[in-house]
Design a protein around this motif. Structure first.
Motif, PDB file in Angstrom:
ATOM      1  N   SER A 167      96.250 -38.842  81.829  1.00 22.52           N
ATOM      2  CA  SER A 167      97.375 -37.762  81.549  1.00 22.52           C
ATOM      3  C   SER A 167      98.082 -37.276  83.175  1.00 22.52           C
ATOM      4  O   SER A 167      97.641 -37.420  84.059  1.00 22.52           O
ATOM      5  CB  SER A 167      96.882 -36.419  81.139  1.00 22.52           C
ATOM      6  OG  SER A 167      97.924 -35.707  81.209  1.00 22.52           O
ATOM      7  N   HIS A 210      97.295 -28.938  83.440  1.00 28.37           N
ATOM      8  CA  HIS A 210      97.806 -28.587  82.055  1.00 28.37           C
ATOM      9  C   HIS A 210      97.314 -29.656  80.927  1.00 28.37           C
ATOM     10  O   HIS A 210      97.540 -29.271  79.775  1.00 28.37           O
ATOM     11  CB  HIS A 210      99.202 -28.301  81.912  1.00 28.37           C
ATOM     12  CG  HIS A 210      99.532 -27.613  83.323  1.00 28.37           C
ATOM     13  ND1 HIS A 210      99.541 -26.127  83.278  1.00 28.37           N
ATOM     14  CD2 HIS A 210     100.320 -27.729  84.495  1.00 28.37           C
ATOM     15  CE1 HIS A 210     100.049 -25.663  84.273  1.00 28.37           C
ATOM     16  NE2 HIS A 210     100.516 -26.553  85.037  1.00 28.37           N
ATOM     17  N   TYR A 238     101.433 -40.625  74.468  1.00 28.11           N
ATOM     18  CA  TYR A 238     102.953 -40.593  75.050  1.00 28.11           C
ATOM     19  C   TYR A 238     103.819 -41.320  74.123  1.00 28.11           C
ATOM     20  O   TYR A 238     103.600 -42.554  74.111  1.00 28.11           O
ATOM     21  CB  TYR A 238     103.319 -40.549  76.249  1.00 28.11           C
ATOM     22  CG  TYR A 238     102.378 -39.868  77.433  1.00 28.11           C
ATOM     23  CD1 TYR A 238     102.092 -38.600  77.110  1.00 28.11           C
ATOM     24  CD2 TYR A 238     101.823 -40.117  78.623  1.00 28.11           C
ATOM     25  CE1 TYR A 238     101.437 -37.758  77.705  1.00 28.11           C
ATOM     26  CE2 TYR A 238     101.279 -39.310  79.527  1.00 28.11           C
ATOM     27  CZ  TYR A 238     101.237 -38.034  79.122  1.00 28.11           C
ATOM     28  OH  TYR A 238     100.379 -37.219  80.068  1.00 28.11           O
ATOM     29  N   SER A 259      94.434 -36.619  72.964  1.00 26.10           N
ATOM     30  CA  SER A 259      95.368 -35.572  72.910  1.00 26.10           C
ATOM     31  C   SER A 259      96.521 -36.014  72.262  1.00 26.10           C
ATOM     32  O   SER A 259      97.321 -36.770  72.745  1.00 26.10           O
ATOM     33  CB  SER A 259      95.198 -34.728  74.338  1.00 26.10           C
ATOM     34  OG  SER A 259      96.212 -33.665  73.987  1.00 26.10           O
ATOM     35  N   ARG A 260      96.947 -35.275  71.080  1.00 26.34           N
ATOM     36  CA  ARG A 260      98.161 -35.535  70.547  1.00 26.34           C
ATOM     37  C   ARG A 260      99.069 -34.445  70.262  1.00 26.34           C
ATOM     38  O   ARG A 260      98.530 -33.315  69.801  1.00 26.34           O
ATOM     39  CB  ARG A 260      98.238 -36.456  69.212  1.00 26.34           C
ATOM     40  CG  ARG A 260      97.430 -37.798  69.415  1.00 26.34           C
ATOM     41  CD  ARG A 260      97.076 -38.180  68.047  1.00 26.34           C
ATOM     42  NE  ARG A 260      96.028 -37.888  67.402  1.00 26.34           N
ATOM     43  CZ  ARG A 260      95.255 -38.973  67.071  1.00 26.34           C
ATOM     44  NH1 ARG A 260      95.149 -40.174  66.815  1.00 26.34           N
ATOM     45  NH2 ARG A 260      93.724 -38.426  66.643  1.00 26.34           N
ATOM     46  N   GLY A 282     101.135 -34.084  67.785  1.00 21.21           N
ATOM     47  CA  GLY A 282     101.423 -33.624  66.380  1.00 21.21           C
ATOM     48  C   GLY A 282     100.035 -34.328  65.672  1.00 21.21           C
ATOM     49  O   GLY A 282      99.032 -34.193  66.124  1.00 21.21           O
ATOM     50  N   VAL A 304      98.844 -30.302  69.384  1.00 15.99           N
ATOM     51  CA  VAL A 304      98.675 -29.168  70.682  1.00 15.99           C
ATOM     52  C   VAL A 304     100.220 -28.847  71.149  1.00 15.99           C
ATOM     53  O   VAL A 304     100.452 -27.927  71.884  1.00 15.99           O
ATOM     54  CB  VAL A 304      97.999 -30.026  71.973  1.00 15.99           C
ATOM     55  CG1 VAL A 304      96.466 -30.182  71.545  1.00 15.99           C
ATOM     56  CG2 VAL A 304      98.733 -31.027  72.384  1.00 15.99           C
TER      57      VAL A 304
HETATM   58  C1  LIG Z   1     106.182 -37.932  77.596  1.00 12.93           C
HETATM   59  C2  LIG Z   1     105.349 -37.247  76.729  1.00 12.93           C
HETATM   60  C3  LIG Z   1     105.494 -37.881  75.437  1.00 12.93           C
HETATM   61  C4  LIG Z   1     104.807 -37.379  74.302  1.00 12.93           C
HETATM   62  N1  LIG Z   1     104.914 -38.205  73.186  1.00 12.93           N
HETATM   63  C5  LIG Z   1     104.427 -37.845  72.248  1.00 12.93           C
HETATM   64  C6  LIG Z   1     104.088 -38.368  70.960  1.00 12.93           C
HETATM   65  O1  LIG Z   1     104.942 -39.476  70.846  1.00 12.93           O
HETATM   66  N2  LIG Z   1     103.648 -37.876  69.836  1.00 12.93           N
HETATM   67  C7  LIG Z   1     103.073 -36.717  69.946  1.00 12.93           C
HETATM   68  O2  LIG Z   1     102.136 -36.105  69.051  1.00 12.93           O
HETATM   69  N3  LIG Z   1     103.033 -35.946  70.985  1.00 12.93           N
HETATM   70  C8  LIG Z   1     103.537 -36.382  72.033  1.00 12.93           C
HETATM   71  N4  LIG Z   1     103.539 -35.648  73.214  1.00 12.93           N
HETATM   72  C9  LIG Z   1     102.591 -34.566  73.473  1.00 12.93           C
HETATM   73  C10 LIG Z   1     101.237 -35.124  74.051  1.00 12.93           C
HETATM   74  O3  LIG Z   1     100.789 -35.974  73.236  1.00 12.93           O
HETATM   75  C11 LIG Z   1     100.309 -33.633  74.123  1.00 12.93           C
HETATM   76  O4  LIG Z   1     101.196 -32.776  74.994  1.00 12.93           O
HETATM   77  C12 LIG Z   1      99.114 -33.907  74.823  1.00 12.93           C
HETATM   78  O5  LIG Z   1      98.334 -32.840  74.846  1.00 12.93           O
HETATM   79  C13 LIG Z   1      99.085 -34.851  75.797  1.00 12.93           C
HETATM   80  O6  LIG Z   1      98.037 -34.928  76.601  1.00 12.93           O
HETATM   81  P1  LIG Z   1      97.759 -34.315  77.924  1.00 12.93           P
HETATM   82  O7  LIG Z   1      97.690 -32.836  77.738  1.00 12.93           O
HETATM   83  O8  LIG Z   1      96.300 -34.740  78.177  1.00 12.93           O
HETATM   84  O9  LIG Z   1      98.604 -34.868  78.787  1.00 12.93           O
HETATM   85  C14 LIG Z   1     104.258 -36.366  74.331  1.00 12.93           C
HETATM   86  C15 LIG Z   1     103.956 -35.712  75.356  1.00 12.93           C
HETATM   87  C16 LIG Z   1     104.685 -36.204  76.820  1.00 12.93           C
HETATM   88  C17 LIG Z   1     104.577 -35.516  78.283  1.00 12.93           C
END
Ligand SMILES: Cc1cc2nc3c(=O)[nH]c(=O)nc-3n(C[C@H](O)[C@H](O)[C@H](O)COP(=O)(O)O)c2cc1C
Length: 203
Positions: free
Chosen positions: A9, A14, A95, A138-139, A141, A179
């Protein structure tokens, strides 16, 4: 017993996947006396993308450029680190519907013909089946079966394919989903993932 802990990540403190992967490692550390833990942070120390020179070196061309020589040595170290691990804990955020590019660069270093898979008359054969791999996902949606976004899920499904391809059968996922739906969802998703960690089988 050796554990390789990997985070990918870019969100540092965060990050949800980092919190969950750290909890998984802590749980395994507590239940496995003498566990040897190696940590690789793919955003603090990113691996470069594959290059023609790196692939040529893998085919036996001796590199003369010192930068390529260093990259070849790094590739070998990353592969050895993976091959020697009994357990791998991987923090994998979604991502843009899939893994971060930093994690893809790591996968490009560990999917190596003759080392983690080979092609036989029967088709591809995984050579890295002697490991337990636990992925902290972690996603933002929701992508479960029947959801509107299910067809865009290329994170868990991709990692399932990658580790299956190299023979890993002990593959577990712990997910924090939704999340980004709101702070309440984030707390709920994190709590539920951390709860799942407490149920993990000891090594
Ligand atoms: C650059 C970026 C792209 C993201 N793309 C998606 C996505 O395609 N689908 C989704 O459900 N969440 C997306 N998110 C939200 C992340 O999946 C979510 O914040 C998750 O917690 C990220 O894991 P982390 O907190 O360990 O970085 C994205 C977040 C970032 C920063």
């Amino acid at each position: 017993m050796k554990l390789l802990h990997i985070d990918s990540s870019v969100l540092g403190p965060h990050s949800v996947s980092r919190q969950v992967s750290a909890a998984i490692v802590e749980r395994l550390r507590q239940t496995t006396p003498g566990l040897d833990i190696v940590y690789r942070d793919l955003t603090a120390t990113p691996l470069s993308h594959l290059s023609g020179s790196l692939l040529a070196a893998a085919q036996g061309v001796t590199p003369t450029d010192p930068a390529v020589q260093r990259d070849v040595a790094l590739s070998q170290a990353v592969l050895d680190e993976f091959l020697s691990a009994d357990m791998v804990v991987l923090g994998a955020p979604m991502y843009n519907f899939t893994i971060p590019s930093q994690l893809k660069a790591w996968i490009d270093r560990i999917l190596v013909a003759g080392k983690t898979f080979r092609y036989s008359a029967q088709g591809p054969e995984g050579l890295a089946g002697n490991k337990r791999v636990i992925v902290a996902i972690s996603r933002g949606g929701f992508y479960g079966p029947g959801t509107q976004a299910a067809a865009l899920e290329h994170l868990e499904s991709y990692l399932h394919g990658v580790f299956g391809f190299i023979g890993v059968t002990k593959l577990e996922f712990i997910s924090a989903d939704g999340v980004r739906v709101g702070p309440e969802h984030r707390e709920k998703a994190l709590a539920s993932a951390l709860q799942a960690v407490t149920k993990l089988e000891a090594a």
